[in-house]
Scaffold this active site. Sequence first.
Site, PDB file in Angstrom:
ATOM      1  N   LYS A  20       4.650   1.070   7.441  1.00 21.43           N
ATOM      2  CA  LYS A  20       3.706  -0.004   7.152  1.00 21.43           C
ATOM      3  C   LYS A  20       3.729  -1.055   8.269  1.00 21.43           C
ATOM      4  CE  LYS A  20       3.395   2.553   3.517  1.00 21.43           C
ATOM      5  NZ  LYS A  20       4.132   2.289   2.278  1.00 21.43           N
TER       6      LYS A  20
ATOM      7  N   TYR B 208       6.358   0.475  -6.162  1.00 19.58           N
ATOM      8  CA  TYR B 208       5.718   1.533  -5.392  1.00 19.58           C
ATOM      9  C   TYR B 208       5.766   2.811  -6.250  1.00 19.58           C
ATOM     10  CZ  TYR B 208       4.608   4.681  -1.596  1.00 19.58           C
ATOM     11  OH  TYR B 208       4.008   5.624  -0.817  1.00 19.58           O
TER      12      TYR B 208
ATOM     13  N   ASP C  15      13.391  -3.772  -1.750  1.00 17.61           N
ATOM     14  CA  ASP C  15      12.362  -3.170  -0.899  1.00 17.61           C
ATOM     15  C   ASP C  15      11.590  -4.334  -0.263  1.00 17.61           C
ATOM     16  OD1 ASP C  15      10.026  -2.023   0.142  1.00 17.61           O
ATOM     17  OD2 ASP C  15       9.991  -0.438  -1.360  1.00 17.61           O
TER      18      ASP C  15
HETATM   19  C1  LIG Z   1       4.863   3.014   1.408  1.00 11.35           C
HETATM   20  C2  LIG Z   1       5.945   2.404   0.638  1.00 11.35           C
HETATM   21  C3  LIG Z   1       7.129   3.109   0.363  1.00 11.35           C
HETATM   22  C4  LIG Z   1       7.341   4.548   0.795  1.00 11.35           C
HETATM   23  O1  LIG Z   1       7.343   4.681   2.180  1.00 11.35           O
HETATM   24  P1  LIG Z   1       6.856   6.002   2.972  1.00 11.35           P
HETATM   25  O2  LIG Z   1       7.053   5.644   4.392  1.00 11.35           O
HETATM   26  O3  LIG Z   1       5.421   6.254   2.596  1.00 11.35           O
HETATM   27  O4  LIG Z   1       7.723   7.129   2.519  1.00 11.35           O
HETATM   28  C5  LIG Z   1       8.120   2.459  -0.344  1.00 11.35           C
HETATM   29  N1  LIG Z   1       7.954   1.193  -0.782  1.00 11.35           N
HETATM   30  C6  LIG Z   1       6.822   0.494  -0.559  1.00 11.35           C
HETATM   31  C7  LIG Z   1       6.697  -0.896  -1.078  1.00 11.35           C
HETATM   32  C8  LIG Z   1       5.777   1.072   0.150  1.00 11.35           C
HETATM   33  O5  LIG Z   1       4.653   0.373   0.362  1.00 11.35           O
END
Ligand SMILES: *Cc1c(COP(=O)(O)O)cnc(C)c1O
Length: 392
Positions: free
Chosen positions: A208, A111, A183
């Site tokens: 997400k 990311y 993540d």
């Molecule tokens: C969107 C995202 C983030 C960051 O999250 P936010 O809620 O936008 O701060 C981190 N890791 C991944 C894989 C993401 O898709």
Amino acid sequence: MDEKSFETLAVHAGAETVEKHFGAVSVPIYNASLYSFSDAESGGKIHNYETEGYFYSRLGNPTTDALEKALCELEQGEDALCFASGMSAITTSILGLIKAGAHIVAPESHYATTGSFLGFLAENFGVETTFVDATKAENYKNAARANTKIFYIETPANPTLQITDIAEAARFAREKNIISIADNTFATPFNQNPLALGVDLVVHSATKYLGGHSDLSAGAIIGKREIVDKIRHSTMKLFGGCLSPNTAWLVLRGIKTLALRMEKHNSNAEKIAVFLAGHSKIKAVFHPSLPEHTNHEIAKKQMRGFGGMIAFDVGTIEAGKTFLNNLELITIATSLGGVETIAQHSASMTNANTPKDIREKAGITDGLIRLSVGIENADDLIADLRQSLEKI
Ligand SMILES: *Cc1c(COP(=O)(O)O)cnc(C)c1O
């Protein structure tokens, strides 16, 4: 997973707190920043974490607590903490676990803002990160140094859908006393449980799939109690990026339909990946469900479903832009995980500022399109993709 299936857990997760709330079936939203005490002594005990209770919402709120309990059940973790965004979860966790002079190993494909944060640490705090080709887990082991504190994993990785063998990377971390963080935003706990594969801490952008409706920002960490507690009492308290109870409630509501949504995201993405793989205008398609995906076998081993994210290459920056501009149904946007299908072109959007050589080394080619496949009818989505591809 315990004896209950994921669908059942997703609907009932966090419900053990219902008795506290007069039996309310939907956890109430506690819009309180502070909590009163019956006397000075009990206030002192709650403050010192000697008895259970709440005193200040930055450090605990019943609605956010219910979400944390739910996430523990879904990710099979001992403890969890919620944050105002995914980036708040990631930065607060990493800073809570390292000291100046530490070293981190992270994947080349990641990311973009996580990468910017790791760059910021190197520039300002002397914390270096080695970026490795994470499609081979042994690269983590080979990059480890005496001062390595964290193996940071992201699988499937943004935006390339590269897969890392989680169990292997976590095993190498354990052997060297290094904390492993994964993540799990792309996979969600419906498709993959990194903690069960040996990772110490899972991070999520709940913005997400967990929220799922493109209407909130939230983040979370789930993992070993000792690690979550360390973060809770240090950087969480100090930086204060806590999740509002209103948003925690929205995430809880999203989670109730997570299983249903993910089933559809998974099946739509598989159909679309097959369509794209057979299209003459497309140079390459990346989805872990495809047998030609480099790490399809590892994905099969560690994922129950392959997720709703697809990347594909239309050749050039120009073709990427033309493709986006001719979409009729699919939304042009940079986020993901909502019920609607979203497309973005990395080279001109999220990675526009990444130098071309670094971008290409991470697999982000000029024509790479990232598609977050929604829960619409797959044939309608394919029709839109087909008509737009004809224009390039
Ligand atoms: C969107 C995202 C983030 C960051 O999250 P936010 O809620 O936008 O701060 C981190 N890791 C991944 C894989 C993401 O898709």
